[in-house]
Design an enzyme around this catalytic site. Sequence first.
Site, PDB file in Angstrom:
ATOM      1  CB  ILE A  71      35.182   6.385  42.255  1.00  0.00           C
ATOM      2  CG1 ILE A  71      36.713   6.503  42.356  1.00  0.00           C
ATOM      3  CG2 ILE A  71      34.607   7.701  41.745  1.00  0.00           C
ATOM      4  CD1 ILE A  71      37.400   6.740  40.985  1.00  0.00           C
ATOM      5  CB  SER A  72      36.861   6.861  47.774  1.00  0.00           C
ATOM      6  OG  SER A  72      36.355   5.617  48.192  1.00  0.00           O
TER       7      SER A  72
END
Length: 220
Positions: A71-72
Amino acid sequence: MSSTRGGIAGIGMTSARTRDRLVERLRAHGIRSEAVLSQIRNVPRHLFVDEALASRAYEDTALPIGRGQTISQPYVVAKMTEALLDGFEGEKVLEIGTGCGYQTAVLASLVKKIYSVERIPELLRRAKQRLRDLDIYNVQFRPGDGWEGWPKYALYDGIIVAAAASVVPEKLLDQLAPGGRLVMPVGAPGYQELMLVTRQRDHFEKKSLGGVSFVPLVHN
Ligand code: SAH
């Protein structure tokens, strides 16, 4: 003081303060768009990571989401969203690399319609479910290869790519509407420039927004 019992509920109890802290951090790092900051505050990031990592969900850091993907980092999501929407006109956005769906959720209430492509069906299935649980319905998903874009609904007013390549895929440029904006990490594995590409009448204007590190846009 965070409770470890009660899972999500425990996180929920502390989230207002921890989310505010995250928003202040992003503001201090230069995110200006109040609309974007308010989405970062509103979207429950802890629901997008494994329960074991939920207590770290509001740190400004990338986290694993399984299958070797991440997940960024919230700052990067905010930066990309802000760049995409600055002067944005239109309603259709193509997203490449749905992953856990967090970026999708942040963007969802800021645009009319999102078309999102992910190559790993299992991630896509879970992302779909999460967005449904959050009552987000303006997203159409598709398992597939982001190098191809999604020709069926082109042209897009915005394209956001959450995986890196050494070049911007030609087909994505073809699917960008005149005046449209594309945001994507471009460069070598491990370090890339976050590029903003704007389609002008007869050329593509390119601008670097700084250094980032993304997982690769895999060639199928
Ligand atoms: N947008 C996510 C981050 C996703 S990480 C977030 O909000 O956190 C990048 C994602 O791109 C991964 O899920 C990976 O599977 C996907 N991906 C990599 N190569 C791809 C390709 N060629 N086509 C579609 N998706 C791809």
